[in-house]
Scaffold this active site. Structure first.
Site, short mmCIF file in Angstrom:
data_model
loop_
_atom_site.label_atom_id
_atom_site.label_comp_id
_atom_site.label_asym_id
_atom_site.label_seq_id
_atom_site.Cartn_x
_atom_site.Cartn_y
_atom_site.Cartn_z
N THR A 161 0.39 -1.19 0.26
CA THR A 161 0.40 0.07 -0.51
C THR A 161 0.80 1.21 0.04
O THR A 161 1.13 2.08 0.91
CB THR A 161 -0.87 0.07 1.03
N HIS A 162 2.17 1.37 -1.00
CA HIS A 162 2.60 2.46 -1.11
C HIS A 162 2.34 2.90 -2.58
O HIS A 162 3.60 3.27 -3.40
CB HIS A 162 3.76 2.25 -1.18
N ASN A 163 1.02 3.66 -2.47
CA ASN A 163 1.04 4.19 -3.66
C ASN A 163 1.43 5.64 -3.62
O ASN A 163 0.83 6.57 -2.25
CB ASN A 163 -0.88 4.18 -4.10
#
Lengths: 241, 577
Positions: free
Chosen positions: B514-516
């Site tokens: 979850t590293h957008n």
């Protein structure tokens, strides 16, 4: 772990444990008053979603996906068909959190699940289609054919275009079935599967034990306490700590 | 018709990490602050209590703490010539929902970016020449330096009680830390976590082939710790339920365990849960925000006037709200013009599972308990012979051994049947996994805009994500994953390893990170960025946009540490303005 006092009547005990079940979902009830057992009146195998035919299919499929053998119970003995039945009857089966609005297009593999079917609908359609396929090819429904033929059918479904079913992509169903079977075998027993901690005992997971401060640097040393679930140790044969 | 509410000084959209920091800082400066959170209110007790949070099925598999696509999702395609389709269920990334945001369910792997990560374009051109960057790569320098952010990294790390070992104190390399990191002003507030069996085996292997392993800086406290706000945290118990779970032990840094006990007592602060902001309202000039409109859980619409609007939602949602509200010029991939939605990036990951003879008890762990090498990250090695830029850290994690999602089996093991069962029996206790955690550069075609077809539960167009991995990233991952294999081969007592490479197109199904990042990037001019160096919109001066949406490209590190530092940097600017 405290044992309920002997002076408590059965009715009081049931009332206390029932309150404990609902309260622990939101308040973090201390372990001492958390129930160790499910009241007898609650049955994990009460049918909620599957018809009798569907259940026969699921039991047969589960017994091939995770068979009973010399290593211990398989998916059926661990209650996985009950687990899947309950999951499909609940919010997961209804795709409650999924985005289920059109337009519907097939999409690419990278774009993921684009079927109109909820998990419950996918099971219902796929089981009917697979049973029809088996009746044509083996002259019997999936549950009635021999284990080698069952493995052949499952193996074909596992391949991307292994069996062309009329109503649903067989591979999408197989992926979901295998995923749910694994979930049922390895999730907390309170959901109906992993009965008697069959899955956790097979692999050596002790359950949500919470504190490993004393053990983490004891390299190579087995952890010896038996598995515990969020509702206690029902089914381990261990009656007190 | 929206009900108009009394005005506040500042309204925050979203109440996770950045919202909590901004609220604490602005209330200290004397402002009245209202945070609007789309999800529910949550606190350590009762919501993360150990008597029910350690439930893999409910939280990790059925994803109970994350955004529900049914209400809000995005559409996705690999390239602009495809039709984007909805992400119907969560997969590749898991935005949080509820008070604390994704700060509740992160692992706590806490990093600073390398000094060269902040000037990647000029640094690359200086070292490797002007021709080294591909034409369609749109990376740009940050308009601020590592030195600018250092004091704010420090504030963040002391807030969270990070457990680690410094590798560079004021320029002096320290044994036991990361020798590649930028200089830090002082040691971490807490010593590293206890080392797991897998960490020790990795450490020995990496050293034996000349690499520089160190403990990952962890937002899991290795001992009881009172932070500078006076909030007490407890010692981590290594229960192995960090990532995707809340912490019931006050050990993982989250807004709840570090800031909220102080913030929630203030009269000048209020949080409304179940309040989903659908618009930032602008005045007739379009240059000034008058407040926001939100919809509550009953579907009632409210207008909340405010002098200052701070977007503190997840990176994707900040960009979505800017596009819906008409803040800044939307980016157009065809022409390369516009800025809002530009330079979306992500993280490239791969794994190498290792199979030991001896048991390693994988279920004992913590979210950031791991041993790492940074030798192949950023520009810590000579890229000249390779032709790509960026890199990855290689880590051996002991984040936990949750049975459904954290079991690793040798190559060729069937997915079901007696052989699967037997492999589970033989390998679960003996197989940790190494991760290769790589940077993703930004490209002309990787971007965010509004979808023309699909709408959310509020009737608004969904955000549309267009993204794919490019040869630079795939080449970089091939190289760094092979370096992880070198470590796996050097490990003593291992029977074998399984390489799970990053290949082909990006897919939205398999969980990655979850590293957008990106989409509302910071920069030194309105022509190249959506916000200025202080995260202030170039176009609407009383709107600030926090979070990883500001990153012009993504480095090879988990983004949260830099999100924290950048928020303190922006808060400092807002306060001193």
């Amino acid at each position: 772990m405290t044992i309920p006092t002997p002076t408590l009547s059965r009715r009081d005990f049931l009332a206390a444990t029932a309150a404990g079940v609902s309260a622990c979902a939101c308040q973090g009830v201390p372990r001492e008053v958390a129930p160790l057992d499910i009241p007898n009146e609650t049955r994990m195998d009460a049918p909620l979603f599957f018809s009798a035919d569907e259940r026969r299919f699921i039991v047969a499929a589960c017994s091939r996906l995770i068979p009973k053998d010399e290593l211990g119970p398989g998916a059926v003995e661990a209650g996985v068909p009950d687990f899947i039945d309950r999951q499909l009857a609940g919010p997961y089966g209804q795709a409650r959190t999924w985005y289920m609005h059109g337009p519907w297009e097939k999409g690419t593999a990278e774009q993921g699940y684009q079927l109109k079917s909820t998990p419950a609908e996918l099971y219902r359609l796929a089981i009917r289609d697979i049973d029809d396929y088996c009746r044509k090819k083996y002259r019997n429904a999936f549950a009635q054919i021999n284990p080698q033929d069952q493995d052949e059918v499952l193996g074909a479904l596992e391949k991307k275009d292994g069996i062309d079913l009329p109503n649903v992509p067989g591979n999408a169903f197989f992926t979901m079935l295998l995923q749910n079977t694994t979930e049922g075998f390895l999730s907390d027993p309170m959901y109906g599967g992993n009965r008697d901690f069959a899955g956790w005992k097979l692999i050596g997971f002790p359950g949500p034990r919470y504190n490993y401060v004393e053990q983490i640097e004891q390299y190579g040393t087995p952890y010896t306490l038996p598995p515990v679930g969020l509702l206690g140790r029902r089914g381990t044969g261990v009656t007190k700590a | 018709m929206a009900t108009k509410l009394p005005a506040v000084d500042a309204v925050l959209v979203g109440f996770g990490w950045t919202g909590a920091i901004i609220a604490q800082e602005l209330t200290e400066a004397g402002l009245n602050v209202l945070a609007l959170e789309r999800g529910s209110f949550r606190d350590t007790i009762p919501d993360f209590s150990p008597t029910h949070i350690q439930d893999e099925l409910r939280y990790a598999v059925r994803k109970a703490t994350f955004e529900e696509p049914e209400r809000q999702t995005l559409t996705f395609r690999n390239s602009t010539n495809e039709t984007a389709l909805p992400m119907r269920q969560l997969g590749s990334f898991l935005p949080g929902v509820g008070v604390g945001g994704a700060g509740v369910h992160w692992n706590g792997q806490n990093w600073r970016y390398l000094p060269t990560d902040f000037r990647i374009r000029s640094h690359t051109q200086e070292r490797y020449g002007k021709q080294f960057l591909p034409d369609d790569m749109t990376v740009q320098d940050w308009p601020l330096s590592y030195a600018d952010l250092e004091p704010h990294y420090d504030t963040w790390e002391y807030l969270c009680g990070i457990s680690g070992k410094a590798g560079n104190l004021g320029g002096a390399i320290q044994p036991g830390g990361n020798p590649f990191e930028g200089p830090r002003q002082r040691e971490f507030p807490n010593p590293p976590l206890a080392r797991s069996a897998a960490s020790m085996k990795f450490d020995e292997a990496a050293r034996s082939i000349g690499l520089h392993p160190f403990p990952c800086p962890a937002a899991n406290t290795s001992r009881p710790y009172k932070n500078p706000l006076g909030v007490q945290m407890g010692q981590c118990t290594y229960c192995g339920f960090c990532e995707w779970f809340g912490c019931g032990n006050y050990s993982k840094a989250s807004p709840q365990s570090t800031i909220l006990p102080v913030l929630l007592r203030k009269d000048s602060f209020q949080c409304k849960a179940g309040a989903n902001v659908t618009r930032v309202n602008l005045d007739s000039t379009g240059k000034r925000a008058t407040g926001v409109t939100y919809v509550d859980a009953q579907g009632r619409e409210f207008e909340q006037p405010a002098d200052l609007v701070v977007l503190c939602a997840y990176s994707l949602h900040n960009v979505h709200l800017m596009l819906l509200s008409g803040i800044g010029t939307p980016y157009d991939a065809a022409t390369g013009r516009g800025v809002v939605g530009k330079n979306y990036a992500y993280q490239a990951t791969a794994n190498v599972d290792v199979f030991f003879d001896e048991i390693v008890n994988p279920f004992m762990g913590a979210g950031a308990l791991g041993q790492v090498v940074d030798d192949f990250n950023g520009d810590n090695f000579d890229h000249g012979p390779h032709g790509f830029i960026g890199g990855a850290y290689i880590s051996m994690w002991s984040t936990g051994g949750r049975p459904i999602l954290q079991h690793y089996l040798p190559e060729g093991t069937p997915a079901w049947g007696a052989q699967w069962k037997s492999a589970m029996h033989e390998n679960y206790l003996r197989s940790p996994s190494m991760q290769v955690h790589g940077s993703v550069m930004s490209y002309r075609g990787n971007c965010l805009d509004l979808d023309p077809t699909y709408r959310d539960v509020y009737g608004n167009p969904l955000l549309r994500l267009t993204f794919d991995f490019h040869p630079n990233e795939l080449d970089m991952m091939k190289f760094t994953t092979d370096r992880a294999v070198d470590i796996a081969k050097a490990v003593k007592g291992a029977r074998g390893y399984r390489k799970r490479e990053r290949k082909g197109h990006y897919g939205i199904v398999e969980y990655q990170t979850t590293h957008n990042t990106g989409g509302a990037i910071l920069g030194d001019s309105p022509g190249n960025s959506a916000v200025n160096p202080y995260l202030q919109s170039w176009d609407v001066s009383n709107v600030f946009v926090m979070g990883a949406s500001a990153y012009p490209q993504n480095a090879g590190y988990n983004p949260t540490g830099t999100v924290g530092a950048l928020t303190y940097w922006a808060a400092d600017a807002i306060r001193s303005r």
